[in-house]
Design a protein around this motif. Sequence first.
Motif, PDB file in Angstrom:
ATOM      1  N   ASN A 191       9.308   0.615   4.598  1.00 41.17           N
ATOM      2  CA  ASN A 191       9.453  -0.241   5.795  1.00 41.17           C
ATOM      3  C   ASN A 191       8.703   0.340   6.998  1.00 41.17           C
ATOM      4  OD1 ASN A 191      11.139  -1.798   4.196  1.00 41.17           O
ATOM      5  ND2 ASN A 191      12.981  -0.746   4.930  1.00 41.17           N
ATOM      6  N   ASP A 192       7.448   0.655   6.775  1.00 35.28           N
ATOM      7  CA  ASP A 192       6.546   1.115   7.843  1.00 35.28           C
ATOM      8  C   ASP A 192       6.786   2.532   8.346  1.00 35.28           C
ATOM      9  OD1 ASP A 192       5.620  -1.419   7.523  1.00 35.28           O
ATOM     10  OD2 ASP A 192       6.000  -2.096   9.575  1.00 35.28           O
ATOM     11  N   GLU A 193       7.653   3.296   7.685  1.00 38.95           N
ATOM     12  CA  GLU A 193       7.894   4.666   8.108  1.00 38.95           C
ATOM     13  C   GLU A 193       7.634   5.618   6.947  1.00 38.95           C
ATOM     14  OE1 GLU A 193       8.775   5.723  11.111  1.00 38.95           O
ATOM     15  OE2 GLU A 193       9.317   3.815  12.068  1.00 38.95           O
ATOM     16  N   ILE A 194       6.914   6.715   7.190  1.00 38.98           N
ATOM     17  CA  ILE A 194       6.777   7.736   6.166  1.00 38.98           C
ATOM     18  C   ILE A 194       8.184   8.232   5.836  1.00 38.98           C
ATOM     19  CG2 ILE A 194       5.912  10.078   5.672  1.00 38.98           C
ATOM     20  CD1 ILE A 194       3.480   9.388   7.464  1.00 38.98           C
ATOM     21  N   ALA A 195       8.517   8.275   4.546  1.00 42.05           N
ATOM     22  CA  ALA A 195       9.901   8.590   4.146  1.00 42.05           C
ATOM     23  C   ALA A 195       9.894   9.523   2.949  1.00 42.05           C
ATOM     24  CB  ALA A 195      10.637   7.299   3.804  1.00 42.05           C
ATOM     25  N   PRO A 196      10.939  10.340   2.817  1.00 39.33           N
ATOM     26  CA  PRO A 196      11.032  11.228   1.653  1.00 39.33           C
ATOM     27  C   PRO A 196      11.395  10.423   0.402  1.00 39.33           C
ATOM     28  CG  PRO A 196      13.007  11.411   2.998  1.00 39.33           C
ATOM     29  CD  PRO A 196      12.068  10.514   3.745  1.00 39.33           C
ATOM     30  N   ARG A 197      11.046  10.968  -0.763  1.00 37.09           N
ATOM     31  CA  ARG A 197      11.378  10.290  -2.020  1.00 37.09           C
ATOM     32  C   ARG A 197      12.884  10.156  -2.212  1.00 37.09           C
ATOM     33  NH1 ARG A 197       7.134  10.250  -6.182  1.00 37.09           N
ATOM     34  NH2 ARG A 197       5.222  10.742  -5.072  1.00 37.09           N
ATOM     35  N   SER A 198      13.621  10.993  -1.505  1.00 33.64           N
ATOM     36  CA  SER A 198      15.074  10.974  -1.658  1.00 33.64           C
ATOM     37  C   SER A 198      15.729   9.812  -0.906  1.00 33.64           C
ATOM     38  CB  SER A 198      15.646  12.295  -1.133  1.00 33.64           C
ATOM     39  OG  SER A 198      15.340  12.427   0.242  1.00 33.64           O
ATOM     40  N   GLN A 199      14.925   9.078  -0.116  1.00 30.39           N
ATOM     41  CA  GLN A 199      15.536   8.005   0.689  1.00 30.39           C
ATOM     42  C   GLN A 199      16.029   6.860  -0.203  1.00 30.39           C
ATOM     43  OE1 GLN A 199      13.752   7.048   4.500  1.00 30.39           O
ATOM     44  NE2 GLN A 199      14.080   4.864   4.148  1.00 30.39           N
ATOM     45  N   ALA A 200      17.290   6.487  -0.022  1.00 30.73           N
ATOM     46  CA  ALA A 200      17.868   5.387  -0.794  1.00 30.73           C
ATOM     47  C   ALA A 200      17.202   4.071  -0.401  1.00 30.73           C
ATOM     48  CB  ALA A 200      19.369   5.308  -0.531  1.00 30.73           C
ATOM     49  N   LEU A 201      16.958   3.220  -1.408  1.00 26.49           N
ATOM     50  CA  LEU A 201      16.296   1.945  -1.136  1.00 26.49           C
ATOM     51  C   LEU A 201      17.330   0.840  -0.978  1.00 26.49           C
ATOM     52  CD1 LEU A 201      13.363   2.227  -3.719  1.00 26.49           C
ATOM     53  CD2 LEU A 201      13.422   2.913  -1.303  1.00 26.49           C
ATOM     54  N   GLN A 202      17.076  -0.019  -0.003  1.00 22.72           N
ATOM     55  CA  GLN A 202      17.957  -1.160   0.244  1.00 22.72           C
ATOM     56  C   GLN A 202      17.262  -2.430  -0.246  1.00 22.72           C
ATOM     57  OE1 GLN A 202      20.886  -0.268   1.477  1.00 22.72           O
ATOM     58  NE2 GLN A 202      20.117   1.826   1.755  1.00 22.72           N
ATOM     59  N   ASP A 203      18.065  -3.377  -0.622  1.00 20.27           N
ATOM     60  CA  ASP A 203      17.530  -4.669  -1.038  1.00 20.27           C
ATOM     61  C   ASP A 203      16.661  -5.214   0.106  1.00 20.27           C
ATOM     62  OD1 ASP A 203      17.175  -6.667  -2.823  1.00 20.27           O
ATOM     63  OD2 ASP A 203      19.098  -7.673  -2.451  1.00 20.27           O
ATOM     64  N   GLY A 204      15.448  -5.657  -0.233  1.00 18.69           N
ATOM     65  CA  GLY A 204      14.549  -6.182   0.795  1.00 18.69           C
ATOM     66  C   GLY A 204      13.531  -5.173   1.306  1.00 18.69           C
ATOM     67  N   ASP A 205      13.686  -3.919   0.905  1.00 18.56           N
ATOM     68  CA  ASP A 205      12.750  -2.888   1.386  1.00 18.56           C
ATOM     69  C   ASP A 205      11.327  -3.109   0.848  1.00 18.56           C
ATOM     70  OD1 ASP A 205      14.675  -1.575   2.803  1.00 18.56           O
ATOM     71  OD2 ASP A 205      14.769   0.209   1.507  1.00 18.56           O
ATOM     72  N   THR A 206      10.348  -2.640   1.647  1.00 18.92           N
ATOM     73  CA  THR A 206       8.961  -2.572   1.186  1.00 18.92           C
ATOM     74  C   THR A 206       8.600  -1.104   1.024  1.00 18.92           C
ATOM     75  OG1 THR A 206       8.307  -4.628   2.259  1.00 18.92           O
ATOM     76  CG2 THR A 206       6.551  -3.049   1.783  1.00 18.92           C
ATOM     77  N   ILE A 207       8.178  -0.740  -0.184  1.00 13.12           N
ATOM     78  CA  ILE A 207       7.850   0.660  -0.481  1.00 13.12           C
ATOM     79  C   ILE A 207       6.361   0.755  -0.782  1.00 13.12           C
ATOM     80  CG2 ILE A 207       8.282   2.639  -1.998  1.00 13.12           C
ATOM     81  CD1 ILE A 207      10.697  -0.268  -2.071  1.00 13.12           C
ATOM     82  N   ALA A 208       5.639   1.526   0.030  1.00  5.91           N
ATOM     83  CA  ALA A 208       4.200   1.692  -0.201  1.00  5.91           C
ATOM     84  C   ALA A 208       3.949   3.072  -0.781  1.00  5.91           C
ATOM     85  CB  ALA A 208       3.432   1.520   1.098  1.00  5.91           C
ATOM     86  N   PHE A 209       3.191   3.129  -1.876  1.00  5.90           N
ATOM     87  CA  PHE A 209       2.770   4.407  -2.453  1.00  5.90           C
ATOM     88  C   PHE A 209       1.369   4.723  -1.923  1.00  5.90           C
ATOM     89  CE2 PHE A 209       6.070   3.099  -5.422  1.00  5.90           C
ATOM     90  CZ  PHE A 209       6.750   4.293  -5.614  1.00  5.90           C
ATOM     91  N   CYS A 210       1.228   5.892  -1.276  1.00  3.60           N
ATOM     92  CA  CYS A 210      -0.011   6.209  -0.566  1.00  3.60           C
ATOM     93  C   CYS A 210      -0.638   7.501  -1.073  1.00  3.60           C
ATOM     94  CB  CYS A 210       0.285   6.394   0.918  1.00  3.60           C
ATOM     95  SG  CYS A 210       1.016   4.937   1.690  1.00  3.60           S
ATOM     96  N   PRO A 211      -1.905   7.454  -1.509  1.00  2.00           N
ATOM     97  CA  PRO A 211      -2.633   8.692  -1.792  1.00  2.00           C
ATOM     98  C   PRO A 211      -2.798   9.465  -0.471  1.00  2.00           C
ATOM     99  CG  PRO A 211      -3.898   6.736  -2.469  1.00  2.00           C
ATOM    100  CD  PRO A 211      -2.750   6.261  -1.647  1.00  2.00           C
ATOM    101  N   PRO A 212      -3.204  10.734  -0.558  1.00  2.00           N
ATOM    102  CA  PRO A 212      -3.400  11.500   0.685  1.00  2.00           C
ATOM    103  C   PRO A 212      -4.302  10.746   1.656  1.00  2.00           C
ATOM    104  CG  PRO A 212      -3.614  12.931  -1.228  1.00  2.00           C
ATOM    105  CD  PRO A 212      -3.485  11.540  -1.758  1.00  2.00           C
ATOM    106  N   PHE A 213      -3.906  10.738   2.925  1.00  2.00           N
ATOM    107  CA  PHE A 213      -4.694  10.041   3.944  1.00  2.00           C
ATOM    108  C   PHE A 213      -6.025  10.764   4.144  1.00  2.00           C
ATOM    109  CE2 PHE A 213      -0.304   9.206   6.042  1.00  2.00           C
ATOM    110  CZ  PHE A 213       0.015   8.283   5.042  1.00  2.00           C
ATOM    111  N   SER A 214      -7.074  10.008   4.440  1.00  2.00           N
ATOM    112  CA  SER A 214      -8.390  10.628   4.657  1.00  2.00           C
ATOM    113  C   SER A 214      -9.163   9.934   5.770  1.00  2.00           C
ATOM    114  CB  SER A 214      -9.184  10.617   3.346  1.00  2.00           C
ATOM    115  OG  SER A 214      -9.355   9.285   2.876  1.00  2.00           O
ATOM    116  N   GLY A 215      -8.448   9.607   6.862  1.00  2.00           N
ATOM    117  CA  GLY A 215      -9.126   8.975   8.001  1.00  2.00           C
ATOM    118  C   GLY A 215      -9.778   9.999   8.898  1.00  2.00           C
ATOM    119  N   GLY A 216     -10.216   9.497  10.041  1.00  2.00           N
ATOM    120  CA  GLY A 216     -10.796  10.388  11.052  1.00  2.00           C
ATOM    121  C   GLY A 216     -12.286  10.601  10.852  1.00  2.00           C
TER     122      GLY A 216
END
Lengths: 82, 82, 156, 156
Positions: free
Chosen positions: B57-82
């Motif tokens: 839900n738009d926040e970087i979160a630990p894998r331990s975070q419990a998921l709620q119905d309706g959540d959006t979970i994004a899996f992200c490779p290491p960031f490489s911007g800049g």
Amino acid sequence: MALTIRYFAALRDRMGTAESVVDHMPGINGGGLAEWLIARDPAAEALAHPSVRLIINDEIAPRSQALQDGDTIAFCPPFSGG
Amino acid sequence: MALTIRYFAALRDRMGTAESVVDHMPGINGGGLAEWLIARDPAAEALAHPSVRLIINDEIAPRSQALQDGDTIAFCPPFSGG
Amino acid sequence: MAVSVKVQTERFDAGALLDALTGRDSSCGAVASFTGQVRGGDDLVALELEHYPGVTEQALGRIADEAVRRWSLGEAVIIHRVGRMAVGEPIVFVGASAPHRRAALEATSFMIDILKTQAPFWKREHTSSGSHWVEPRPGDDEAASAWLAGEKESTA
Amino acid sequence: MAVSVKVQTERFDAGALLDALTGRDSSCGAVASFTGQVRGGDDLVALELEHYPGVTEQALGRIADEAVRRWSLGEAVIIHRVGRMAVGEPIVFVGASAPHRRAALEATSFMIDILKTQAPFWKREHTSSGSHWVEPRPGDDEAASAWLAGEKESTA
């Protein structure tokens, strides 16, 4: 020949001149020149302050540097550019 | 309701999709969802790599975070911007 | 105190962004900037930047806010492009104005270092022989960690 | 590898100087800059910069050369004004391009830090009640000394 003495910024204000020329004194160094100027004019006392740097012939130089006939010695208050 | 799963960059290429929707599994957390996806499809194995970060839900979160119905979970490779 | 962050596909003019930061706030004697641009080599044809819309803007806003808070900046700016860019084109501009130079310089370093590891952007390199996703550089995590642990601040 | 230094009375445009550094060298992925400008306050009307002609240019050239050598820069630029400047006007621009960000950022910090203590410039502040020469800031010597001792490099 002679020594050309230059004063910058606050030291020019203090000395009341930007440049003066004195006879070369064989064996004298930068520190000795400052002492000689102070002995001649108490207004020059600031020249002895350790924050005052000497530029001899366009190079920052230690007070211990021996002066040669024809040298230009600039007395510089602490730099404040940038 | 359900869980919306998003994949970015190299993980999207790997999974062959940018988004999928699965039923919510009560009590599951981010890490558990990754394991469930890997069990279903070996191509998902990269999701378990520690360099993969979860944005829930738009926040970087630990894998331990419990998921709620309706959540959006994004899996992200290491960031490489800049 | 003003923060400005933007994610855009359009090319930007780094000089114009710097000019917008200078001479604006008479309490600021210093403006620092960093511009990242597409570096050539390894047969690179173009760079493609992907991001997580919404999350990226939020991340950049937090980074700029944190810089303003830590260094009492006058202004902080982060502009980051996404989409396809040719060699030599600008990718990112980071800038800060502050009363004194150390704050402006450190805040600029901080923002670009943290951006690399905390904002969801991904680079893909297109070469004449194919394309691949860019791995982060090995030092990037360390640079960000040092700021987050406050180590860098103490060496200022 | 190119070095450009200049002392001038004319006002300069920091943005144009930054633009001249960006997108020029495809081996450089990073450009950093620092702009110093006249900070208002304490009833300041104008700042006046004096220098030692000839010696100043030589000092700036050495500082830029040293930065190029230490950080393998693509380009290094130092522009410093002299004469009278109003509040908000730019005083100095320092910029560096390099393959990677750390080099560009550190070289820029290095050049402005060293310039403060090694180049013969003097500032005089004109206020509504008179004028006085500016004392260097207490941290200036330490910042320059740290670079000259190599301490800062090791914390990069």
